[in-house]
Design a protein around this motif. Sequence first.
Motif, PDB file in Angstrom:
ATOM      1  N   HIS A  68       0.750  -1.077   0.030  1.00  0.00           N
ATOM      2  CA  HIS A  68       0.048   0.089   0.112  1.00  0.00           C
ATOM      3  C   HIS A  68       0.951   1.237  -0.090  1.00  0.00           C
ATOM      4  O   HIS A  68       1.558   1.244   0.911  1.00  0.00           O
ATOM      5  N   PRO A  69       0.762   2.244  -0.935  1.00  0.00           N
ATOM      6  CA  PRO A  69       1.675   3.176  -1.060  1.00  0.00           C
ATOM      7  C   PRO A  69       1.312   4.191  -0.163  1.00  0.00           C
ATOM      8  O   PRO A  69       2.107   5.367   0.248  1.00  0.00           O
ATOM      9  N   MET A  70       0.169   4.393   0.486  1.00  0.00           N
ATOM     10  CA  MET A  70      -0.145   5.599   1.405  1.00  0.00           C
ATOM     11  C   MET A  70      -0.314   5.026   2.827  1.00  0.00           C
ATOM     12  O   MET A  70      -1.257   4.021   3.296  1.00  0.00           O
ATOM     13  N   GLN A  71       0.424   5.434   3.562  1.00  0.00           N
ATOM     14  CA  GLN A  71       0.565   5.215   5.088  1.00  0.00           C
ATOM     15  C   GLN A  71      -0.428   6.269   5.880  1.00  0.00           C
ATOM     16  O   GLN A  71      -0.448   7.515   5.441  1.00  0.00           O
ATOM     17  N   PRO A 129      -6.789   0.993   7.738  1.00  0.00           N
ATOM     18  CA  PRO A 129      -6.456  -0.077   6.856  1.00  0.00           C
ATOM     19  C   PRO A 129      -7.499  -0.423   5.809  1.00  0.00           C
ATOM     20  O   PRO A 129      -7.018  -0.860   4.647  1.00  0.00           O
ATOM     21  N   ALA A 130      -8.641  -0.302   6.025  1.00  0.00           N
ATOM     22  CA  ALA A 130      -9.805  -0.495   5.243  1.00  0.00           C
ATOM     23  C   ALA A 130      -9.476   0.422   4.005  1.00  0.00           C
ATOM     24  O   ALA A 130      -9.980   0.066   2.826  1.00  0.00           O
ATOM     25  N   ALA A 131      -8.985   1.540   3.943  1.00  0.00           N
ATOM     26  CA  ALA A 131      -8.860   2.476   2.750  1.00  0.00           C
ATOM     27  C   ALA A 131      -7.901   1.846   1.862  1.00  0.00           C
ATOM     28  O   ALA A 131      -7.999   2.315   0.498  1.00  0.00           O
ATOM     29  N   ALA A 132      -7.161   0.720   1.973  1.00  0.00           N
ATOM     30  CA  ALA A 132      -6.353   0.534   1.088  1.00  0.00           C
ATOM     31  C   ALA A 132      -6.827  -0.124  -0.164  1.00  0.00           C
ATOM     32  O   ALA A 132      -6.390  -0.533  -1.245  1.00  0.00           O
ATOM     33  N   VAL A 133      -8.018  -0.690   0.004  1.00  0.00           N
ATOM     34  CA  VAL A 133      -8.913  -1.381  -1.073  1.00  0.00           C
ATOM     35  C   VAL A 133      -9.771  -0.415  -1.901  1.00  0.00           C
ATOM     36  O   VAL A 133     -10.399  -0.825  -2.793  1.00  0.00           O
ATOM     37  N   VAL A 166      -7.659  -7.308  -2.126  1.00  0.00           N
ATOM     38  CA  VAL A 166      -8.286  -7.354  -0.675  1.00  0.00           C
ATOM     39  C   VAL A 166      -7.365  -7.045   0.205  1.00  0.00           C
ATOM     40  O   VAL A 166      -6.031  -7.230   0.002  1.00  0.00           O
ATOM     41  N   ALA A 167      -7.792  -6.435   1.449  1.00  0.00           N
ATOM     42  CA  ALA A 167      -6.835  -6.430   2.480  1.00  0.00           C
ATOM     43  C   ALA A 167      -7.490  -7.433   3.782  1.00  0.00           C
ATOM     44  O   ALA A 167      -8.573  -7.274   4.364  1.00  0.00           O
ATOM     45  N   PHE A 168      -6.523  -7.857   4.406  1.00  0.00           N
ATOM     46  CA  PHE A 168      -6.722  -8.626   5.420  1.00  0.00           C
ATOM     47  C   PHE A 168      -6.488  -7.567   6.832  1.00  0.00           C
ATOM     48  O   PHE A 168      -5.567  -7.183   6.726  1.00  0.00           O
TER      49      PHE A 168
END
Length: 312
Positions: A245-248, A252-256, A262-264
Amino acid sequence: MTNTNSWSNHKHSLSFDHTAGPPLDLHRLAQFVAVTDHENLTEAADQLHLTQQALSSAMRQLEKSLGVDLFDRRGRRLVLTEAGRRLRQGAPVVLAAVAGLADATRHTARGRQPPFVVGHSPAISAEEVFAVVEPVRTALPDLSVTARQMFVDEMHRGLLDRSVDVGLRRGATTPPDLAAAVIGYDELRVAVRAGHPLAEQERLTLADAAAYGLVVWAPPTFSFYTDFLVAACRRAGVEPSLTVHPMQGTPPAAAVIGNDWVAFLTTPAGPALGGRVQVLALTDPPMVPIQALWLPHTISEPRTVLLAGPGT
């Protein structure tokens, strides 16, 4: 009236075992760390505002007090011996613990408690941090608590320089210079964007989710959490594709959002981020550890409460 016998006994209990050699000189130990950081006496002496001769003498005295060679001297370069590497590994922890004890003593004398700083990796949401810290807020209502998201390497440095009191991560192994404890487990779930092919499934297996590829926050071998997820997928019979994910600093849910990955994560099931993401429960979900890290040989009342968990 002073009880001289009691004081004599107390002094005896504090005496050092001189058969094992004198205790470490902390000032020289700090100088030793500076020398090893530079591998050069001249640069270290400049940093410490000492002459090279004075610093060289201090290192000789440190070696003499320990009865070992700490350096293999190769011209102007100083290469650590095996004994020197062992001392360098433990030195930051000792120096940080001593500095922490001094600060705690001063704060106690002034009747002032500094903020309690909790660092957490991106794999642990702000909501989860709030739940972990809630016993501290209940037991110590006047204490200021600060939560900061950071990568594990930054967290490690923060614990050693005492800018962080406790670190929270998804992990299980203990770093050699820190203390650690697994303080709980969370159920693994899956986040997908709204409208994703998996969003309407009532029963979702880990293999179903992993087939779409995973968004992670660090590459394999750099993160216990990533390694844990990859291993879980492999046990389910899938070799997952990964993207970092390029944005920290975002939930966490924003990654998808905006992709079919999918993000676990461990966020509660249901809509998230205003309905733009759906968090789904897994059938037979893996349980993910949450681990606390802290500086060993230190005392902290809020940390003790945090580690004890709810009900303290």
